[in-house]
Design a protein around this motif. Structure first.
Motif, short mmCIF file in Angstrom:
data_model
loop_
_atom_site.label_atom_id
_atom_site.label_comp_id
_atom_site.label_asym_id
_atom_site.label_seq_id
_atom_site.Cartn_x
_atom_site.Cartn_y
_atom_site.Cartn_z
N CYS A 78 -8.55 4.58 6.24
CA CYS A 78 -8.64 5.55 5.16
C CYS A 78 -9.16 4.88 3.89
CB CYS A 78 -7.26 6.14 4.91
SG CYS A 78 -7.22 7.40 3.61
N GLY A 79 -10.25 5.42 3.35
CA GLY A 79 -10.82 4.87 2.13
C GLY A 79 -10.08 5.27 0.87
N TRP A 80 -9.48 6.42 0.85
CA TRP A 80 -8.79 6.94 -0.33
C TRP A 80 -7.42 7.50 0.08
CZ3 TRP A 80 -13.89 7.60 0.83
CH2 TRP A 80 -14.81 7.03 -0.06
N PRO A 81 -6.47 6.62 0.35
CA PRO A 81 -5.16 7.08 0.83
C PRO A 81 -4.46 8.02 -0.15
CG PRO A 81 -5.13 4.72 0.36
CD PRO A 81 -6.55 5.17 0.25
N GLU A 82 -4.72 7.85 -1.43
CA GLU A 82 -4.07 8.72 -2.42
C GLU A 82 -4.52 10.18 -2.31
OE1 GLU A 82 -7.68 6.89 -4.52
OE2 GLU A 82 -6.27 6.32 -2.96
#
Length: 170
Positions: A78-82
């Motif tokens: 995942c590149g952008w877990p947020e």
């Protein structure tokens, strides 16, 4: 046109295509220094060779005879877990085509491969970033079910580009 996985021998050609594609599409947006530094870092042969060898990345090439027409890089994380909505998220890192070969279905073939890979990996979401001013790419991704989920940014040297995080649930 055929698709095949990248090998170590493809690093120079991949780096060259990445640089050329980026410059044609976005080069006018940056100072010469910012552009040169970005290309040297992000599209160097050494960096591409590391990506090809990285077990957490898959790179598929679109080739015609000996000519590289395009490529797609997938990060198996995942590149952008947020901003993740799924539990098993992967990232479409780059989908580039040769500027002289656009309109031949190269992007569609690579996107089909990327979505097949996501299914094979049991991913439930695919994320990607796209420049906020790249309406053509946004329309392309929308045709495959991707939609905007967040505003993010991307640095090229000292310049901050406003980007959109697009995602698709699988």
């Amino acid at each position: 046109m055929n698709l095949r996985p990248a090998t170590a021998e493809d690093a120079a050609a991949l780096a060259d295509l990445g640089r050329r594609s980026f410059v044609v599409k976005f080069g006018h947006m940056y100072t010469p220094e910012d552009l040169a530094n970005f290309l040297a870092d992000s599209h160097s042969e050494a960096k591409v060779a590391k990506e090809i060898a990285d077990p957490g990345m898959r790179i598929m090439l679109a080739v015609e005879e000996d000519r590289l027409l395009g490529y797609c890089k997938m990060v198996l994380d995942c590149g952008w877990p947020e901003h993740a909505r799924g539990g098993a998220v992967i990232e479409l890192k780059q989908l580039y085509t040769d500027p002289e070969a656009t309109g031949r279905g190269i992007g569609a073939s690579l996107m089909d491969w990327a979505l097949d890979l996501a299914r094979e990996r049991a991913a439930d979401e695919v994320q990607l970033s796209v420049w906020s001013g790249n309406e053509g790419a946004q329309k392309f991704y929308a045709r495959y079910g991707f939609g905007k989920v967040a505003d993010i940014h991307f640095m090229v040297g000292e310049q901050r580009d406003e980007e959109f995080l697009f995602a698709r649930m699988m």
